[in-house]
Enzyme design. Structure first.
Site, PDB file in Angstrom:
ATOM      1  N   GLY A  31       0.812  -1.211   0.000  1.00 48.16           N
ATOM      2  CA  GLY A  31       0.000   0.000   0.000  1.00 48.16           C
ATOM      3  C   GLY A  31       0.841   1.254   0.000  1.00 48.16           C
ATOM      4  N   HIS A  34       2.398   4.756  -5.009  1.00 53.02           N
ATOM      5  CA  HIS A  34       2.948   5.932  -5.671  1.00 53.02           C
ATOM      6  C   HIS A  34       3.178   5.585  -7.141  1.00 53.02           C
ATOM      7  CE1 HIS A  34       6.688   3.708  -5.310  1.00 53.02           C
ATOM      8  NE2 HIS A  34       6.581   3.707  -3.998  1.00 53.02           N
ATOM      9  N   GLY A  36       5.725   4.788  -8.724  1.00 47.05           N
ATOM     10  CA  GLY A  36       6.554   3.608  -8.934  1.00 47.05           C
ATOM     11  C   GLY A  36       5.713   2.345  -9.026  1.00 47.05           C
ATOM     12  N   HIS A  37       4.725   2.227  -8.145  1.00 55.26           N
ATOM     13  CA  HIS A  37       3.823   1.075  -8.193  1.00 55.26           C
ATOM     14  C   HIS A  37       3.007   1.080  -9.489  1.00 55.26           C
ATOM     15  CE1 HIS A  37       4.202   1.424  -3.652  1.00 55.26           C
ATOM     16  NE2 HIS A  37       4.580   0.194  -3.880  1.00 55.26           N
ATOM     17  N   GLN A  61       7.613  -9.392   7.987  1.00 53.57           N
ATOM     18  CA  GLN A  61       8.869  -8.932   7.377  1.00 53.57           C
ATOM     19  C   GLN A  61       9.398  -7.658   8.018  1.00 53.57           C
ATOM     20  OE1 GLN A  61       6.866  -8.506   3.417  1.00 53.57           O
ATOM     21  NE2 GLN A  61       8.148  -6.676   3.213  1.00 53.57           N
ATOM     22  N   GLY A 150      10.012  -4.298  -8.659  1.00 53.78           N
ATOM     23  CA  GLY A 150      10.919  -3.219  -8.996  1.00 53.78           C
ATOM     24  C   GLY A 150      12.352  -3.555  -8.619  1.00 53.78           C
ATOM     25  N   SER A 189       7.429   4.168  -0.600  1.00 57.60           N
ATOM     26  CA  SER A 189       6.366   4.595   0.314  1.00 57.60           C
ATOM     27  C   SER A 189       6.946   5.286   1.540  1.00 57.60           C
ATOM     28  CB  SER A 189       5.530   3.385   0.740  1.00 57.60           C
ATOM     29  OG  SER A 189       4.928   2.783  -0.384  1.00 57.60           O
ATOM     30  N   ARG A 190       8.171   4.943   1.896  1.00 55.58           N
ATOM     31  CA  ARG A 190       8.830   5.567   3.045  1.00 55.58           C
ATOM     32  C   ARG A 190       9.123   7.053   2.811  1.00 55.58           C
ATOM     33  NH1 ARG A 190      11.531   1.855   6.663  1.00 55.58           N
ATOM     34  NH2 ARG A 190      11.088  -0.291   6.084  1.00 55.58           N
TER      35      ARG A 190
END
Length: 283
Positions: A31, A34, A36-37, A61, A150, A189-190
């Site tokens: 989730g 962005h 990139g996804h 993880q 990716g 996402s970070r």
């Protein structure tokens, strides 16, 4: 666009799609989507008729409970973003922890021929057990023709390829180019958690990688590593956790250059309390 919250209904719908002889692609995410996804989904539609996007924050993880708690959960926004894709049918699978793990929220243990012990594995013990567990379960549930990952998480990509090989899973794993912001920062996402000050400083990571690539043409791996380390010591906002040059197949650190081998530089950096990773092909 359909959204499924449990695997039984998802499997039933995917069986219907497969009966129509349509190919299925898969993009796993946690989730906080962005561009990139979205680029992975677009890439997938070059090969597949339907793309399943999982949105699931996988608890097994995370090495730190704090990171799991703070990880952004933005399902409504993620769905709205995926609705902007018009190339083909997108299916969202957003399961609960119970739907994936039942009553046993624990990772299985894997051996990936040593890939799991390098870099991220060394700094995040058990991380790839969690990755292997969730990806194996997703692939067994969805049974996609292709799964797209990716190259920003290059070590993860190599481990997933090894997972498919070890368990003879009928999915082809496809690596996709790193999607970057205009200033070069690898999309993650970070990045949303970065302060404005750290966000302004973060493009230095990719800038350093590009210079390291140039230096690798004439310098040894040790010399390049020493240069990178020195560069980050001069940074007031970015703290280098590791930089290394490794063989792309084994991920083991380069000891001596060989023209017959392919190398990649890997880096992990803290920007405040946010950990960012990146990599670049060297030859």
């Amino acid at each position: 666009m359909k959204t499924f919250l449990n695997k039984i209904e998802l499997i039933d719908y995917l069986n219907h799609i497969k009966a129509m002889d349509k190919s299925i692609g898969f993009v796993p995410t946690m989730g906080a989507l962005h561009k990139g996804h979205l680029s992975l989904v677009d890439f997938g539609f070059e090969k597949d008729n339907v793309i399943v996007v999982s949105i699931f924050v996988n608890p097994t993880q995370f090495n730190k409970e704090e990171d799991l708690v703070k990880y952004p959960r933005t399902l409504d926004r993620d769905i709205a973003l995926l609705k902007t894709i018009s190339k083909g049918e997108v299916i969202i699978y957003s399961p609960s922890v119970e739907d994936i793990y039942s009553n046993n929220v624990n990772a299985d243990h894997f051996k990936f021929d040593g890939l799991e012990h390098e870099m991220e594995g060394a700094f995040r013990p058990g991380h790839f057990d969690g990755v292997g567990t969730i990806i194996k379960r997703f692939l067994e549930i969805i049974k996609p023709d292709h799964a797209y990952f990716g190259e920003k998480d290059f070590q993860q990509l190599m481990i997933v390829k090894k997972l498919v090989e070890l368990y003879n899973l009928p999915t082809k794993i496809v690596g996709c180019p790193i999607y970057r912001a205009e200033d070069g920062l690898a999309m993650s996402s970070r990045n949303e958690r970065l302060t404005s000050e750290h966000r302004s400083a973060a493009p230095f990571i990719y800038k350093t990688l590009k210079t390291a690539k140039k230096k690798f043409g004439t310098k040894s791996a040790k010399q390049v590593t020493e240069w990178v380390t020195k560069e980050f010591k001069n940074s007031q906002l970015l703290e280098l956790e590791y930089f290394l040059i490794a063989d792309v197949n084994t991920l083991k650190p380069l000891q001596r250059k060989s023209k017959q081998k392919t190398y990649r530089a890997f880096i992990a950096v803290y920007a405040g309390g946010i950990r960012l990773i990146d990599n670049i092909a060297l030859n």
